[in-house]
Design a protein around this motif. Structure first.
Motif, PDB file in Angstrom:
ATOM      1  N   ASP A   4       0.161  -1.130  -0.361  1.00 30.36           N
ATOM      2  CA  ASP A   4      -0.345  -0.126   0.199  1.00 30.36           C
ATOM      3  C   ASP A   4       0.620   1.482   0.155  1.00 30.36           C
ATOM      4  O   ASP A   4       2.123   1.636   1.404  1.00 30.36           O
ATOM      5  CB  ASP A   4      -1.319   0.099   0.988  1.00 30.36           C
ATOM      6  N   ILE A   5       0.767   2.294  -1.260  1.00 30.35           N
ATOM      7  CA  ILE A   5       1.856   3.394  -0.781  1.00 30.35           C
ATOM      8  C   ILE A   5       0.721   4.341  -0.419  1.00 30.35           C
ATOM      9  O   ILE A   5      -0.806   4.449  -1.515  1.00 30.35           O
ATOM     10  CB  ILE A   5       1.966   2.755  -2.247  1.00 30.35           C
ATOM     11  N   GLN A   6       0.897   5.151  -0.013  1.00 30.34           N
ATOM     12  CA  GLN A   6       0.146   6.368   0.266  1.00 30.34           C
ATOM     13  C   GLN A   6       0.793   7.793   0.371  1.00 30.34           C
ATOM     14  O   GLN A   6       2.610   7.543   0.625  1.00 30.34           O
ATOM     15  CB  GLN A   6      -0.109   6.739   2.304  1.00 30.34           C
ATOM     16  N   ASN A   7       0.065   8.837  -1.189  1.00 31.63           N
ATOM     17  CA  ASN A   7       0.858   9.569  -1.553  1.00 31.63           C
ATOM     18  C   ASN A   7       0.765  10.737  -1.265  1.00 31.63           C
ATOM     19  O   ASN A   7      -0.644  11.233  -1.430  1.00 31.63           O
ATOM     20  CB  ASN A   7       0.977   9.439  -2.789  1.00 31.63           C
ATOM     21  N   CYS A   8       1.023  11.708  -0.376  1.00 30.09           N
ATOM     22  CA  CYS A   8       0.966  12.948  -0.248  1.00 30.09           C
ATOM     23  C   CYS A   8       1.942  14.127  -1.001  1.00 30.09           C
ATOM     24  O   CYS A   8       2.083  15.122   0.014  1.00 30.09           O
ATOM     25  CB  CYS A   8       1.528  13.430   1.495  1.00 30.09           C
ATOM     26  N   LEU A   9       2.711  13.352  -2.266  1.00 27.79           N
ATOM     27  CA  LEU A   9       2.852  14.754  -2.720  1.00 27.79           C
ATOM     28  C   LEU A   9       3.001  14.608  -4.180  1.00 27.79           C
ATOM     29  O   LEU A   9       2.238  13.434  -4.738  1.00 27.79           O
ATOM     30  CB  LEU A   9       5.068  14.318  -3.150  1.00 27.79           C
ATOM     31  N   SER A  10       2.689  15.698  -4.785  1.00 33.01           N
ATOM     32  CA  SER A  10       1.990  16.170  -6.198  1.00 33.01           C
ATOM     33  C   SER A  10       2.687  15.475  -7.392  1.00 33.01           C
ATOM     34  O   SER A  10       2.731  15.394  -8.002  1.00 33.01           O
ATOM     35  CB  SER A  10       2.071  17.161  -6.545  1.00 33.01           C
ATOM     36  N   MET A  16       6.022   6.082 -10.999  1.00 35.22           N
ATOM     37  CA  MET A  16       7.074   6.208  -9.408  1.00 35.22           C
ATOM     38  C   MET A  16       6.472   5.439  -8.867  1.00 35.22           C
ATOM     39  O   MET A  16       7.204   4.976  -8.198  1.00 35.22           O
ATOM     40  CB  MET A  16       7.093   7.927  -8.620  1.00 35.22           C
ATOM     41  N   GLU A  17       4.832   5.156  -8.739  1.00 34.99           N
ATOM     42  CA  GLU A  17       4.522   4.229  -7.385  1.00 34.99           C
ATOM     43  C   GLU A  17       4.589   2.519  -7.962  1.00 34.99           C
ATOM     44  O   GLU A  17       5.108   2.307  -7.185  1.00 34.99           O
ATOM     45  CB  GLU A  17       3.194   4.646  -7.438  1.00 34.99           C
ATOM     46  N   GLU A  18       4.747   2.505  -9.342  1.00 37.99           N
ATOM     47  CA  GLU A  18       5.303   1.198  -9.872  1.00 37.99           C
ATOM     48  C   GLU A  18       7.178   1.434  -9.574  1.00 37.99           C
ATOM     49  O   GLU A  18       7.075  -0.366  -9.030  1.00 37.99           O
ATOM     50  CB  GLU A  18       4.576   1.536 -11.922  1.00 37.99           C
ATOM     51  N   ASP A  19       7.772   1.633  -9.829  1.00 34.24           N
ATOM     52  CA  ASP A  19       8.999   1.850  -9.382  1.00 34.24           C
ATOM     53  C   ASP A  19       9.389   1.680  -8.223  1.00 34.24           C
ATOM     54  O   ASP A  19      10.036   0.908  -7.947  1.00 34.24           O
ATOM     55  CB  ASP A  19       9.797   3.511  -9.514  1.00 34.24           C
ATOM     56  N   ILE A  20       8.849   2.141  -7.250  1.00 38.95           N
ATOM     57  CA  ILE A  20       8.637   2.163  -5.366  1.00 38.95           C
ATOM     58  C   ILE A  20       8.174   0.708  -5.669  1.00 38.95           C
ATOM     59  O   ILE A  20       9.123   0.132  -4.590  1.00 38.95           O
ATOM     60  CB  ILE A  20       7.700   2.398  -4.446  1.00 38.95           C
ATOM     61  N   GLN A  21       7.479   0.411  -5.820  1.00 40.40           N
ATOM     62  CA  GLN A  21       6.869  -1.531  -5.744  1.00 40.40           C
ATOM     63  C   GLN A  21       7.806  -2.263  -6.686  1.00 40.40           C
ATOM     64  O   GLN A  21       8.148  -3.231  -6.039  1.00 40.40           O
ATOM     65  CB  GLN A  21       5.512  -1.551  -6.117  1.00 40.40           C
ATOM     66  N   ARG A  22       8.170  -2.044  -7.283  1.00 41.44           N
ATOM     67  CA  ARG A  22       9.745  -2.778  -7.802  1.00 41.44           C
ATOM     68  C   ARG A  22      10.664  -2.943  -6.477  1.00 41.44           C
ATOM     69  O   ARG A  22      11.762  -4.106  -6.850  1.00 41.44           O
ATOM     70  CB  ARG A  22       9.512  -2.408 -10.115  1.00 41.44           C
ATOM     71  N   LYS A  23      10.722  -1.656  -6.381  1.00 40.61           N
ATOM     72  CA  LYS A  23      11.916  -1.985  -5.521  1.00 40.61           C
ATOM     73  C   LYS A  23      11.668  -2.203  -4.385  1.00 40.61           C
ATOM     74  O   LYS A  23      12.599  -3.232  -4.347  1.00 40.61           O
ATOM     75  CB  LYS A  23      12.275  -0.223  -5.425  1.00 40.61           C
ATOM     76  N   ILE A  35       6.331 -11.248   5.336  1.00 42.17           N
ATOM     77  CA  ILE A  35       5.737 -10.660   5.661  1.00 42.17           C
ATOM     78  C   ILE A  35       3.915 -10.809   5.007  1.00 42.17           C
ATOM     79  O   ILE A  35       4.033 -11.143   4.043  1.00 42.17           O
ATOM     80  CB  ILE A  35       6.264  -9.068   4.692  1.00 42.17           C
ATOM     81  N   SER A  36       3.735  -9.667   5.503  1.00 38.34           N
ATOM     82  CA  SER A  36       1.973  -9.919   5.621  1.00 38.34           C
ATOM     83  C   SER A  36       1.247  -8.625   4.702  1.00 38.34           C
ATOM     84  O   SER A  36       1.158  -9.305   3.713  1.00 38.34           O
ATOM     85  CB  SER A  36       0.741  -9.367   5.653  1.00 38.34           C
ATOM     86  N   SER A  37       2.109  -7.270   4.964  1.00 37.90           N
ATOM     87  CA  SER A  37       1.660  -6.717   3.966  1.00 37.90           C
ATOM     88  C   SER A  37       3.527  -5.065   4.494  1.00 37.90           C
ATOM     89  O   SER A  37       3.937  -5.652   5.492  1.00 37.90           O
ATOM     90  CB  SER A  37       0.345  -5.766   4.609  1.00 37.90           C
ATOM     91  N   ILE A  38       2.795  -3.823   3.615  1.00 38.21           N
ATOM     92  CA  ILE A  38       3.648  -3.158   3.473  1.00 38.21           C
ATOM     93  C   ILE A  38       3.168  -2.119   3.226  1.00 38.21           C
ATOM     94  O   ILE A  38       2.603  -2.036   2.269  1.00 38.21           O
ATOM     95  CB  ILE A  38       4.691  -3.345   1.950  1.00 38.21           C
ATOM     96  N   THR A  39       3.196  -0.948   4.150  1.00 38.22           N
ATOM     97  CA  THR A  39       2.639   0.576   3.633  1.00 38.22           C
ATOM     98  C   THR A  39       3.966   2.059   4.042  1.00 38.22           C
ATOM     99  O   THR A  39       4.748   1.622   5.185  1.00 38.22           O
ATOM    100  CB  THR A  39       2.173   0.688   5.693  1.00 38.22           C
ATOM    101  N   PHE A  40       3.963   2.257   2.831  1.00 40.32           N
ATOM    102  CA  PHE A  40       5.064   3.020   2.060  1.00 40.32           C
ATOM    103  C   PHE A  40       3.791   4.131   2.155  1.00 40.32           C
ATOM    104  O   PHE A  40       3.543   4.352   1.587  1.00 40.32           O
ATOM    105  CB  PHE A  40       5.375   2.612   0.754  1.00 40.32           C
ATOM    106  N   ILE A  41       4.539   5.658   3.150  1.00 39.40           N
ATOM    107  CA  ILE A  41       4.044   6.556   2.927  1.00 39.40           C
ATOM    108  C   ILE A  41       4.883   7.462   2.511  1.00 39.40           C
ATOM    109  O   ILE A  41       6.156   8.085   2.581  1.00 39.40           O
ATOM    110  CB  ILE A  41       3.481   6.835   4.512  1.00 39.40           C
ATOM    111  N   VAL A  42       4.646   8.633   1.363  1.00 36.61           N
ATOM    112  CA  VAL A  42       5.474   9.543   1.010  1.00 36.61           C
ATOM    113  C   VAL A  42       5.220  10.790   0.932  1.00 36.61           C
ATOM    114  O   VAL A  42       4.305  11.135   1.019  1.00 36.61           O
ATOM    115  CB  VAL A  42       5.574   9.441  -0.247  1.00 36.61           C
TER     116      VAL A  42
END
Length: 98
Positions: A4-10, A16-23, A35-42
Motif C-alpha cells: 500500500d503506497i500512500q502518496n502526499c506529494l504531487s 513512480m509508484e510502480e517503481d517503488i513497488q518494483r524496488k 511479510i503480510s503487508s507493506i505500507t509506504f508513506i511519502v
C-alpha cells in the motif's frame, strides 16, 4: 505480500509508484514469506533550515512478529526512497537472523 503506497506529494505519479513497488519487491523478495503487508508513506516536511524535505515511512507488517517501522528524511526524493527501503531490508534481515 500486499503493498500500500500512500502518496502526499504531487510529484509522485503512477510510474513512480510502480517503481517503488518494483524496488520493494526486489529488496524484500527473499524474505517475502515473513511479510503480510507493506505500507509506504511519502510526504513532505519543513526542515529546521526552512527548506522542504521529503519524508518516507515504511512499515513492514510481519507474521507472528512485531512490525518493523523505518523512517528517513532527505532533500532528494529518489535518495530517500532508496534509503528507507535499504534500512527496512537490513532491519528485517537482522530480525530474522536472531
Amino acid at each position: 505480500m500486499k503493498i500500500d503506497i500512500q502518496n502526499c506529494l504531487s510529484e509522485v505519479d503512477q510510474s513512480m509508484e510502480e517503481d517503488i513497488q518494483r524496488k520493494l519487491r526486489l529488496a524484500l523478495s527473499k524474505m517475502a514469506a515473513y511479510i503480510s503487508s507493506i505500507t509506504f508513506i511519502v510526504s513532505e516536511n519543513i526542515g529546521p533550515n526552512g527548506k522542504t524535505e521529503k519524508h518516507c515511512t515504511l512499515t513492514l507488517s510481519l507474521y507472528r512478529m512485531p512490525n518493523i517501522v523505518t523512517e528517513e528524511t532527505q532533500a532528494d526524493l529518489y535518495f530517500v526512497i532508496d534509503r528507507v527501503i535499504q534500512k527496512a531490508a537490513r532491519s528485517l534481515s537482522r530480525k530474522l537472523s536472531l
